[in-house]
Design an enzyme around this catalytic site. Structure first.
Site, mmCIF file in Angstrom:
data_model
loop_
_atom_site.group_PDB
_atom_site.id
_atom_site.type_symbol
_atom_site.label_atom_id
_atom_site.label_comp_id
_atom_site.label_asym_id
_atom_site.label_seq_id
_atom_site.Cartn_x
_atom_site.Cartn_y
_atom_site.Cartn_z
ATOM 1 N N CYS A 1 0.809 -1.226 0.000
ATOM 2 C CA CYS A 1 0.000 0.000 0.000
ATOM 3 C C CYS A 1 0.843 1.279 0.000
ATOM 4 O O CYS A 1 0.541 2.229 -0.738
ATOM 5 C CB CYS A 1 -0.935 -0.012 1.213
ATOM 6 S SG CYS A 1 -0.198 -0.685 2.721
ATOM 7 N N HIS B 1 -3.492 6.137 4.400
ATOM 8 C CA HIS B 1 -2.082 6.347 4.735
ATOM 9 C C HIS B 1 -1.676 7.728 4.222
ATOM 10 O O HIS B 1 -2.112 8.161 3.152
ATOM 11 C CB HIS B 1 -1.177 5.339 4.004
ATOM 12 C CG HIS B 1 -1.249 3.922 4.513
ATOM 13 N ND1 HIS B 1 -1.985 3.519 5.611
ATOM 14 C CD2 HIS B 1 -0.630 2.805 4.042
ATOM 15 C CE1 HIS B 1 -1.814 2.211 5.791
ATOM 16 N NE2 HIS B 1 -0.999 1.759 4.855
HETATM 17 P P1 NAP Z 1 -7.944 -9.437 7.913
HETATM 18 O O1 NAP Z 1 -8.975 -8.376 8.021
HETATM 19 O O2 NAP Z 1 -7.319 -9.964 9.159
HETATM 20 O O3 NAP Z 1 -8.585 -10.680 7.077
HETATM 21 C C1 NAP Z 1 -7.907 -11.887 6.876
HETATM 22 C C2 NAP Z 1 -8.670 -12.739 5.879
HETATM 23 O O4 NAP Z 1 -7.932 -13.924 5.597
HETATM 24 C C3 NAP Z 1 -10.033 -13.190 6.386
HETATM 25 O O5 NAP Z 1 -10.941 -13.260 5.330
HETATM 26 C C4 NAP Z 1 -9.711 -14.598 6.893
HETATM 27 O O6 NAP Z 1 -10.830 -15.458 6.915
HETATM 28 C C5 NAP Z 1 -8.742 -15.060 5.838
HETATM 29 N N1 NAP Z 1 -7.962 -16.199 6.309
HETATM 30 C C6 NAP Z 1 -7.156 -16.250 7.388
HETATM 31 N N2 NAP Z 1 -6.654 -17.503 7.532
HETATM 32 C C7 NAP Z 1 -7.155 -18.233 6.523
HETATM 33 C C8 NAP Z 1 -7.038 -19.608 6.137
HETATM 34 N N3 NAP Z 1 -6.288 -20.467 6.823
HETATM 35 N N4 NAP Z 1 -7.701 -20.030 5.032
HETATM 36 C C9 NAP Z 1 -8.481 -19.170 4.339
HETATM 37 N N5 NAP Z 1 -8.643 -17.880 4.654
HETATM 38 C C10 NAP Z 1 -7.987 -17.416 5.742
HETATM 39 O O7 NAP Z 1 -6.742 -8.958 7.007
HETATM 40 P P2 NAP Z 1 -6.729 -7.960 5.739
HETATM 41 O O8 NAP Z 1 -6.397 -6.603 6.173
HETATM 42 O O9 NAP Z 1 -7.950 -8.166 4.929
HETATM 43 O O10 NAP Z 1 -5.435 -8.477 4.982
HETATM 44 C C11 NAP Z 1 -5.317 -9.767 4.455
HETATM 45 C C12 NAP Z 1 -3.970 -9.912 3.755
HETATM 46 O O11 NAP Z 1 -3.929 -9.033 2.628
HETATM 47 C C13 NAP Z 1 -2.763 -9.520 4.614
HETATM 48 O O12 NAP Z 1 -2.257 -10.610 5.331
HETATM 49 C C14 NAP Z 1 -1.775 -9.006 3.600
HETATM 50 O O13 NAP Z 1 -0.998 -10.091 3.151
HETATM 51 C C15 NAP Z 1 -2.634 -8.510 2.477
HETATM 52 N N6 NAP Z 1 -2.695 -7.021 2.497
HETATM 53 C C16 NAP Z 1 -2.023 -6.341 1.546
HETATM 54 C C17 NAP Z 1 -2.023 -4.981 1.535
HETATM 55 C C18 NAP Z 1 -1.244 -4.238 0.537
HETATM 56 O O14 NAP Z 1 -0.515 -3.348 0.919
HETATM 57 N N7 NAP Z 1 -1.372 -4.504 -0.731
HETATM 58 C C19 NAP Z 1 -2.723 -4.275 2.492
HETATM 59 C C20 NAP Z 1 -3.417 -4.970 3.450
HETATM 60 C C21 NAP Z 1 -3.390 -6.360 3.431
HETATM 61 P P3 NAP Z 1 -11.611 -15.819 8.313
HETATM 62 O O15 NAP Z 1 -12.607 -14.722 8.503
HETATM 63 O O16 NAP Z 1 -12.273 -17.128 8.003
HETATM 64 O O17 NAP Z 1 -10.601 -15.904 9.384
HETATM 65 N N1 12T Z 2 2.180 -5.577 7.602
HETATM 66 O O1 12T Z 2 0.877 -6.292 2.037
HETATM 67 O O2 12T Z 2 0.631 -3.825 8.712
HETATM 68 O O3 12T Z 2 2.914 -6.320 2.667
HETATM 69 O O4 12T Z 2 -0.071 -2.194 7.458
HETATM 70 C C1 12T Z 2 0.505 -4.397 4.075
HETATM 71 C C2 12T Z 2 0.199 -3.703 5.219
HETATM 72 C C3 12T Z 2 1.928 -5.850 5.277
HETATM 73 C C4 12T Z 2 1.737 -6.079 2.862
HETATM 74 C C5 12T Z 2 0.419 -3.328 7.615
HETATM 75 C C6 12T Z 2 1.625 -5.167 6.436
HETATM 76 C C7 12T Z 2 1.368 -5.433 4.115
HETATM 77 C C8 12T Z 2 0.753 -4.101 6.401
#
Ligand code: NAP
Ligand code: 12T
Length: 339
Positions: free
Chosen positions: A131, A244
């Site tokens: 991000c 951000h």
């Molecule tokens: P979050 O709100 O904690 O959501 C996590 C998601 O992953 C939920 O849907 C969860 O499902 C699912 N999950 C967890 N364990 C799983 C498993 N074993 N099998 C299937 N699904 C599972 O987190 P978020 O903010 O949405 O972020 C998720 C991921 O996206 C992060 O870990 C990161 O890698 C990525 N991300 C990237 C950016 C970026 O900068 N591009 C920004 C934010 C996040 P349940 O509800 O069933 O637990």
């Molecule tokens: N730890 O996608 O904590 O690499 O804000 C994005 C956001 C990892 C990522 C955060 C993180 C990622 C966060």
């Protein structure tokens, strides 16, 4: 119009929920949608386009049913399931950091390097950048293209939604506890985040930088296709829910006046300039960026300590442009050019 079957992996999370909303808002040509999460959520329902959709267990899903998979369930999940999905013929757009620096995986900001999407053919996976990198490059790539950028000093002010849904709850619970004179509890972050700032995002590395900081260094070089560009980041968590902010201090190759920079950015895709140089005449995360698609740029001014130095402030919705929207823009480019 041709339609595409889509799987949203991590559909219950902060990013997954934004993916669902943006697919609806942009009227992405979705045929069947499959909302996937862990076995904890499987069986409950989420709405998509007004219909109740039953959440399916990722571990049991057959990816040959879909053409596109939007993954945001963490790096370990992508490591295991993205290659399996790709092998089944599903093109994966991955939001985690797992594949970003692999040489044969495209790392894409559609406003900056959409041509890299062609390399999806290598492994069936396209990576969505971090991000903080995305919004920085939406703002700086047009300047890099015009006059070259030698060095970027950046300090980020990152919202808790970047960490996911549990972090948003932690900020709210701590804020309430403090206002009511009660003890706070810190579980998601190592220290209290409410009414505080933490100079720490993602894990510490051997060189003293955090992983978030090193993502900004390495992803910037890859996306700009410029190994020489120098990036010096400090990433900070602040008690903001969505959006951000970044203080950007750049050294250009050729001199560029603030007026010239403003003219370039006013025409740049995905950028909105708000720079009135008066009270309130600048963008802020909670007011301008939350729920919005643009990267806002403000405070464009000469670095008074450097002849080729320019300072800028930029703000963007980290869950939208920083993750879900960027992924769906990649998917749109993919279907319009290749599928
Ligand atoms: P979050 O709100 O904690 O959501 C996590 C998601 O992953 C939920 O849907 C969860 O499902 C699912 N999950 C967890 N364990 C799983 C498993 N074993 N099998 C299937 N699904 C599972 O987190 P978020 O903010 O949405 O972020 C998720 C991921 O996206 C992060 O870990 C990161 O890698 C990525 N991300 C990237 C950016 C970026 O900068 N591009 C920004 C934010 C996040 P349940 O509800 O069933 O637990
Ligand atoms: N730890 O996608 O904590 O690499 O804000 C994005 C956001 C990892 C990522 C955060 C993180 C990622 C966060």
């Amino acid at each position: 119009m041709k339609k595409y079957d889509v799987a949203v992996v991590g559909a219950t999370g902060a990013v997954g929920q934004a993916m669902i909303k943006i697919l609806e808002q942009r009227q992405f040509p979705v045929g069947n949608v499959h909302l996937l999460a862990s076995s904890r959520s499987a069986g409950s329902t989420l709405k998509f386009a007004g219909k109740d959709i039953v959440i399916e267990d990722l571990a049991e899903f057959d990816f040959s049913k879909v053409q596109i998979g939007l993954f945001s369930a963490g790096g370990d999940i992508s490591a295991e399931f993205a290659p399996k999905a790709a092998a089944a013929g599903c093109i994966v757009i991955d939001n985690t950091s797992h594949f970003r620096m692999d040489k044969d995986i495209p790392l894409v900001v559609p406003e900056v390097n959409p041509e890299a999407i062609a390399d999806y053919k290598n492994r069936g996976i396209i990576a969505n950048p971090n991000c903080s990198t995305i919004q920085m490059l939406v703002a700086l790539a047009p300047i890099h293209a015009a006059v070259g950028i030698e060095r970027i000093n950046v300090a980020t002010y990152q919202a808790v939604s970047g960490t996911g849904a549990p972090a948003i709850e932690e900020l709210k619970a701590q804020s309430k506890a403090i206002l009511e004179g009660e003890e706070t509890e810190a579980k998601v972050y190592p220290k209290q985040i409410a009414f505080n700032v933490l100079p720490h995002i993602d894990v510490f590395q051997e060189n003293g930088y955090t992983k978030e900081e090193m993502k900004m260094v390495l992803e910037t070089k890859k996306i700009l296709g410029d190994e020489a560009v120098l990036v010096n980041p400090t990433c900070v968590r602040v008690p903001v829910i969505y959006g951000h902010s970044e203080a950007l201090h750049i050294e250009t190759k050729k001199p560029l006046t603030p007026a010239e920079a403003t003219a370039i950015l006013a025409k740049a895709p995905g950028v909105k300039v708000l720079d009135e140089q008066k009270d309130g005449g600048y963008a802020t995360p909670a007011i301008e960026s939350e729920g919005d698609d643009y990267t806002w740029v403000s405070r464009i001014r000469q670095d008074i300590s450097h002849p080729r130095g320019l300072n800028l402030w930029c703000v963007s919705d980290n869950v939208r442009k920083g993750a879900a929207l960027n992924s769906i823009q990649i998917a749109e480019y993919l279907i319009n050019h290749y599928l």
